[in-house]
Design a protein around this motif. Structure first.
Motif, mmCIF file in Angstrom:
data_model
loop_
_atom_site.group_PDB
_atom_site.id
_atom_site.type_symbol
_atom_site.label_atom_id
_atom_site.label_comp_id
_atom_site.label_asym_id
_atom_site.label_seq_id
_atom_site.Cartn_x
_atom_site.Cartn_y
_atom_site.Cartn_z
ATOM 1 N N GLN A 167 0.829 -1.208 0.000
ATOM 2 C CA GLN A 167 0.000 0.000 0.000
ATOM 3 C C GLN A 167 0.863 1.258 0.000
ATOM 4 O O GLN A 167 0.595 2.222 -0.723
ATOM 5 C CB GLN A 167 -0.934 -0.001 1.219
ATOM 6 C CG GLN A 167 -2.084 -0.996 1.117
ATOM 7 C CD GLN A 167 -2.959 -0.979 2.353
ATOM 8 O OE1 GLN A 167 -2.568 -0.438 3.396
ATOM 9 N NE2 GLN A 167 -4.139 -1.592 2.233
ATOM 10 N N GLN A 168 1.936 1.237 0.866
ATOM 11 C CA GLN A 168 2.832 2.395 0.892
ATOM 12 C C GLN A 168 3.522 2.597 -0.458
ATOM 13 O O GLN A 168 3.668 3.735 -0.950
ATOM 14 C CB GLN A 168 3.879 2.230 1.990
ATOM 15 C CG GLN A 168 3.310 2.371 3.397
ATOM 16 C CD GLN A 168 4.390 2.231 4.467
ATOM 17 O OE1 GLN A 168 5.480 1.710 4.193
ATOM 18 N NE2 GLN A 168 4.069 2.680 5.670
ATOM 19 N N SER A 169 3.935 1.477 -1.069
ATOM 20 C CA SER A 169 4.593 1.573 -2.388
ATOM 21 C C SER A 169 3.630 2.141 -3.439
ATOM 22 O O SER A 169 3.987 3.018 -4.240
ATOM 23 C CB SER A 169 5.080 0.185 -2.809
ATOM 24 O OG SER A 169 5.643 0.234 -4.111
ATOM 25 N N ILE A 170 2.390 1.617 -3.367
ATOM 26 C CA ILE A 170 1.378 2.120 -4.318
ATOM 27 C C ILE A 170 1.115 3.594 -4.078
ATOM 28 O O ILE A 170 0.982 4.396 -5.021
ATOM 29 C CB ILE A 170 0.091 1.289 -4.202
ATOM 30 C CG1 ILE A 170 0.333 -0.147 -4.723
ATOM 31 C CG2 ILE A 170 -1.051 1.946 -4.975
ATOM 32 C CD1 ILE A 170 -0.806 -1.101 -4.438
ATOM 33 N N GLN A 171 1.059 3.972 -2.772
ATOM 34 C CA GLN A 171 0.807 5.369 -2.450
ATOM 35 C C GLN A 171 1.943 6.254 -2.956
ATOM 36 O O GLN A 171 1.712 7.348 -3.477
ATOM 37 C CB GLN A 171 0.626 5.513 -0.937
ATOM 38 C CG GLN A 171 0.214 6.925 -0.510
ATOM 39 C CD GLN A 171 -0.091 6.987 0.970
ATOM 40 O OE1 GLN A 171 0.073 5.993 1.690
ATOM 41 N NE2 GLN A 171 -0.534 8.140 1.432
ATOM 42 N N MET A 172 3.203 5.750 -2.742
ATOM 43 C CA MET A 172 4.347 6.507 -3.239
ATOM 44 C C MET A 172 4.296 6.637 -4.762
ATOM 45 O O MET A 172 4.585 7.714 -5.327
ATOM 46 C CB MET A 172 5.649 5.842 -2.812
ATOM 47 C CG MET A 172 5.903 5.908 -1.303
ATOM 48 S SD MET A 172 7.396 5.022 -0.805
ATOM 49 C CE MET A 172 8.631 5.954 -1.658
ATOM 50 N N LYS A 173 3.941 5.543 -5.436
ATOM 51 C CA LYS A 173 3.824 5.603 -6.891
ATOM 52 C C LYS A 173 2.733 6.591 -7.314
ATOM 53 O O LYS A 173 2.892 7.357 -8.266
ATOM 54 C CB LYS A 173 3.519 4.217 -7.459
ATOM 55 C CG LYS A 173 4.696 3.265 -7.372
ATOM 56 C CD LYS A 173 4.325 1.908 -7.961
ATOM 57 C CE LYS A 173 5.516 0.936 -7.879
ATOM 58 N NZ LYS A 173 5.183 -0.391 -8.436
ATOM 59 N N LEU A 174 1.613 6.534 -6.562
ATOM 60 C CA LEU A 174 0.524 7.470 -6.881
ATOM 61 C C LEU A 174 0.975 8.916 -6.687
ATOM 62 O O LEU A 174 0.652 9.803 -7.484
ATOM 63 C CB LEU A 174 -0.693 7.176 -6.005
ATOM 64 C CG LEU A 174 -1.465 5.893 -6.340
ATOM 65 C CD1 LEU A 174 -2.561 5.652 -5.298
ATOM 66 C CD2 LEU A 174 -2.069 5.986 -7.735
ATOM 67 N N GLU A 192 1.163 16.818 -12.226
ATOM 68 C CA GLU A 192 1.127 18.234 -11.890
ATOM 69 C C GLU A 192 2.230 19.000 -12.612
ATOM 70 O O GLU A 192 1.999 20.106 -13.130
ATOM 71 C CB GLU A 192 1.280 18.409 -10.373
ATOM 72 C CG GLU A 192 0.057 17.941 -9.577
ATOM 73 C CD GLU A 192 0.271 18.076 -8.079
ATOM 74 O OE1 GLU A 192 1.411 18.397 -7.681
ATOM 75 O OE2 GLU A 192 -0.693 17.877 -7.326
ATOM 76 N N ALA A 193 3.425 18.383 -12.648
ATOM 77 C CA ALA A 193 4.530 19.034 -13.370
ATOM 78 C C ALA A 193 4.219 19.152 -14.854
ATOM 79 O O ALA A 193 4.484 20.183 -15.504
ATOM 80 C CB ALA A 193 5.828 18.253 -13.147
ATOM 81 N N SER A 194 3.632 18.053 -15.414
ATOM 82 C CA SER A 194 3.292 18.085 -16.831
ATOM 83 C C SER A 194 2.216 19.134 -17.123
ATOM 84 O O SER A 194 2.306 19.892 -18.098
ATOM 85 C CB SER A 194 2.806 16.704 -17.265
ATOM 86 O OG SER A 194 2.392 16.712 -18.608
ATOM 87 N N VAL A 195 1.199 19.162 -16.221
ATOM 88 C CA VAL A 195 0.146 20.154 -16.400
ATOM 89 C C VAL A 195 0.704 21.560 -16.294
ATOM 90 O O VAL A 195 0.375 22.454 -17.093
ATOM 91 C CB VAL A 195 -0.972 19.920 -15.370
ATOM 92 C CG1 VAL A 195 -1.946 21.093 -15.356
ATOM 93 C CG2 VAL A 195 -1.715 18.633 -15.661
ATOM 94 N N GLN A 196 1.584 21.765 -15.298
ATOM 95 C CA GLN A 196 2.181 23.081 -15.136
ATOM 96 C C GLN A 196 3.034 23.454 -16.339
ATOM 97 O O GLN A 196 2.998 24.591 -16.840
ATOM 98 C CB GLN A 196 3.034 23.094 -13.853
ATOM 99 C CG GLN A 196 3.622 24.457 -13.532
ATOM 100 C CD GLN A 196 2.547 25.483 -13.226
ATOM 101 O OE1 GLN A 196 1.522 25.143 -12.636
ATOM 102 N NE2 GLN A 196 2.769 26.728 -13.613
#
Length: 333
Positions: free
Chosen positions: A70-77, A85-89
């Motif tokens: 779950q932590q790994s998935i959260q980190m990936k998310l 966000e960087a791409s959108v910015q």
């Protein structure tokens, strides 16, 4: 065979009945209440709980593994979210930059258009000023020409006698006077005077512009080539040593009309006008009232101060109208 079938069915019924009794007994045993659990349970309870206790570490390990995943998935998310966000910015900045560049280009174009319009307006104002100056000059020239025509009409000389009716230019007058002075003896007799009249008639014919042609007893020029305003036509006639035409008799007018080109818009300027006094038509050549007139059916109207002629008759029109013209070589009429 039938007996075997009955036996099998009976055996099946007995077995089912025994299973139901056993199940009922087991149920009674599993649901019995303990009066002293600590002493009554003992080894039996431990034997039942021990497998479950063995599963706790394995379950904890699985839970830890699930928590790690779950932590790994959260980190990936979070990483994906940061990337998005960087791409959108980045896209927003790129689009903003592109929009800003477009706005800058549009501003440059607008400035160029504004500058071009200013230049065109300035050029138009300059042209309008030049045209106004030119029109003013033309109007001044036309006014001077009108004044000149009016002065010519006002001071037009009386008709000359038959013996001195010579239409000669200033450059040719001294030549004529020289010839007359060189023949003083011819004035001493009637025969000599008649000879002088013939000489004067010959001189008169020679001094008229060769473009004039004899119609009846007078010389006329028909300007078929160029259309001019009344003032321009009058000036052209003056340059040829003549005047815009008026007419001596109806027969002469009819003969002149026979020389005109036919056509719906083939009009010719005459010297007949009422520029000096409204309603008083006079000849530009002599300044005398114009008496020989041949109006078309709808005329005369008050359409203008100058008179045009075509093969059907005369009409009045504005002096600025452009038409052919008729000149006369003399200023008698």
């Amino acid at each position: 065979m039938l007996g075997l079938t009955y036996f099998s069915a009976l055996l099946l019924i007995i077995l089912v009945a025994q299973g139901a009794v056993v199940q009922s007994k087991d149920k009674e045993k599993s649901t019995s209440l303990l009066q002293d659990p600590q002493n009554q349970c003992g080894d039996f309870c431990l034997s039942k709980l021990h497998p479950m206790m063995d599963l706790i570490p394995e379950t904890n390990s699985k839970l830890d593994r699930i928590h790690g995943e779950q932590q790994s998935i959260q980190m990936k998310l979070q990483a994906v979210q940061s990337t998005l966000e960087a791409s959108v910015q980045t896209n927003a900045d790129s689009q903003m930059l592109a929009i800003q560049q477009r706005l800058n280009r549009m501003e440059e174009k607008l400035m160029a258009i504004s500058s071009d319009m200013k230049n065109q307006l300035q050029l138009l104002l300059t042209k309008m000023t030049d045209q106004q100056t030119s029109m003013q000059s033309q109007m001044d020239a036309q006014l001077l020409a009108v004044k000149k025509v009016l002065e010519d009409q006002k001071i037009a000389p009386e008709p000359l006698s038959s013996e001195t009716n010579l239409n000669i230019t200033e450059g040719q007058l001294p030549m004529t006077e020289t010839k007359i002075e060189n023949q003083p003896e011819e004035f001493q007799s009637t025969t000599e005077n008649n000879h002088l009249l013939e000489t004067q008639t010959t001189i008169k014919s020679n001094t008229i512009d060769p473009k004039f042609e004899l119609v009846g007893s007078r010389y006329f020029y028909f300007g078929h080539d160029n259309r001019k305003s009344w003032l321009e036509a009058a000036e052209t006639c003056h340059q040829m040593g003549g005047f815009l035409a008026a007419f001596k008799t109806e027969e002469e007018l009819i003969a002149v009309m026979g020389k005109l080109e036919s056509g719906f818009i083939n009009f010719y300027w005459t010297g007949i006008n009422d520029l000096k006094e409204d309603g008083q038509l006079i000849s530009a050549a002599s300044g005398k009232p114009a008496t020989i007139l041949k109006w078309r059916e709808i005329e005369p109207t008050n359409s203008g101060p100058c008179v045009l002629l075509d093969i059907w008759g005369m009409i009045r029109n504005s002096c600025s109208f452009r038409a052919f013209f008729i000149c006369q070589a003399d200023n008698e009429f």
